[in-house]
Motif scaffolding. Sequence first.
Motif, PDB file in Angstrom:
ATOM      1  N   ARG A  77       8.146 -11.313   4.575  1.00  0.00           N
ATOM      2  CA  ARG A  77       7.322 -10.099   4.475  1.00  0.00           C
ATOM      3  C   ARG A  77       5.962 -10.306   5.166  1.00  0.00           C
ATOM      4  N   LEU A  97       4.322  -8.330   8.368  1.00  0.00           N
ATOM      5  CA  LEU A  97       3.029  -7.639   8.284  1.00  0.00           C
ATOM      6  C   LEU A  97       2.063  -8.127   9.361  1.00  0.00           C
ATOM      7  N   ASN A 155      -2.475  -0.277  10.205  1.00  0.00           N
ATOM      8  CA  ASN A 155      -1.576  -1.396  10.519  1.00  0.00           C
ATOM      9  C   ASN A 155      -2.086  -2.732   9.970  1.00  0.00           C
ATOM     10  N   THR A 203      -2.340  -6.393   4.492  1.00  0.00           N
ATOM     11  CA  THR A 203      -3.146  -6.402   3.265  1.00  0.00           C
ATOM     12  C   THR A 203      -2.352  -6.973   2.091  1.00  0.00           C
ATOM     13  N   LYS A 260       0.113  -4.469   0.683  1.00  0.00           N
ATOM     14  CA  LYS A 260       1.413  -4.368   1.378  1.00  0.00           C
ATOM     15  C   LYS A 260       2.279  -5.587   1.088  1.00  0.00           C
ATOM     16  N   GLY A 274       3.112  -5.309  -2.888  1.00  0.00           N
ATOM     17  CA  GLY A 274       3.821  -4.095  -3.260  1.00  0.00           C
ATOM     18  C   GLY A 274       3.179  -3.305  -4.380  1.00  0.00           C
TER      19      GLY A 274
END
Lengths: 276, 76
Positions: free
Chosen positions: A19, A23, A235, A238, A241, A244
């Motif tokens: 993940r 990102l 974009n 963070t 993100k 979740g």
Amino acid sequence: MSGEALIRHYDGGQDLVARAIELLRAAGKDPDRLSIDDLVGLDEFHVRGREATLSLARRLALAGGERILDIGSGIGGPARRLASLAAVEVVGVDLTPAYVDLANAFSRFTGLADRVRFEVADALALPFADRAFDIVWTQHVQMNIADKDRFFAEAFRVLAPGGRLALYDILQGGGGDVIYPTPWACDPAMSHLEAPPRFRAALERAGFVVEAWEDMTAAARDWAGKRYGAPPPANAATVAKLLGARNAAGAANIPRNLAEDRIVLVEAIARRSAAA
Amino acid sequence: MNEQSVPSGIDPKLLEILVCPLTKQALRYDREHQELVSAAAGLAFPIRDGIPIMLVDEARRLDDAASTTRPEGAAQ
């Protein structure tokens, strides 16, 4: 202790390395050529982020050569920051395997893996010999730990005489019960906040001499105003993100908890005396 | 130096400083099984993807009678 519930709370059952790479690419970064500044906003979870780490590090005035233990190291942002400030070696421990995995991956990506390493361990049963470290560093960890005496006793045990505990933490404010969820707890059962006098008394009971103690709540409110007042670029990589919805829901309550004095932030340095 | 590559075994520096979280005594590295063995506590801590998992709850109990296990891991 309810280790499994805590781990589930923090990792949300995700593969965080994949993940995070996704990102970072979306943010226009090359995961193979990262500097620790590329990870700002992503790898320091605590209130005031990088600013808080730098502030606590300034109090330590690292000379180089210190052996540092970060208890509750998360995905390792503060540990890497310390290693970038001075020629120190940092070991981080965290209860959440997915965090440790990502912490080690980020250390490799930023070329710091030779001085910053992470493993899975329990703050209340540290896998280190007595007096193994010159500095113990901890930020936003003990809110999940009911047994403050044992937490401080373990920190004290692994410190060399003359060594210092650097602490930046969330304590119970005078404005009433905390509004949940928070980033550290979905509900009060997972949260163990102490009011500052009781917290400080536990530190001293463990044998520490408090050398610095500063309320950072005003700075935290300023930070929360800026952080939540203006959203980051669409974009940007963070924490929200990465971790979740559960983390985001908790983070959304931070400004109110701060504004209503339900939580306070304290930065402290406590020493194990050279004679201890 | 090749800091970018994923490590295959345990970090040697970690190996130097780790002790058993229960007894605080030295650990034996079992390379073949990727475990850190605490004879005094009768526990073997797994190393997963190069990361030592130093949690008592995650450790394998050594049922070998030769180990000097004491109840509750209360060595010393």
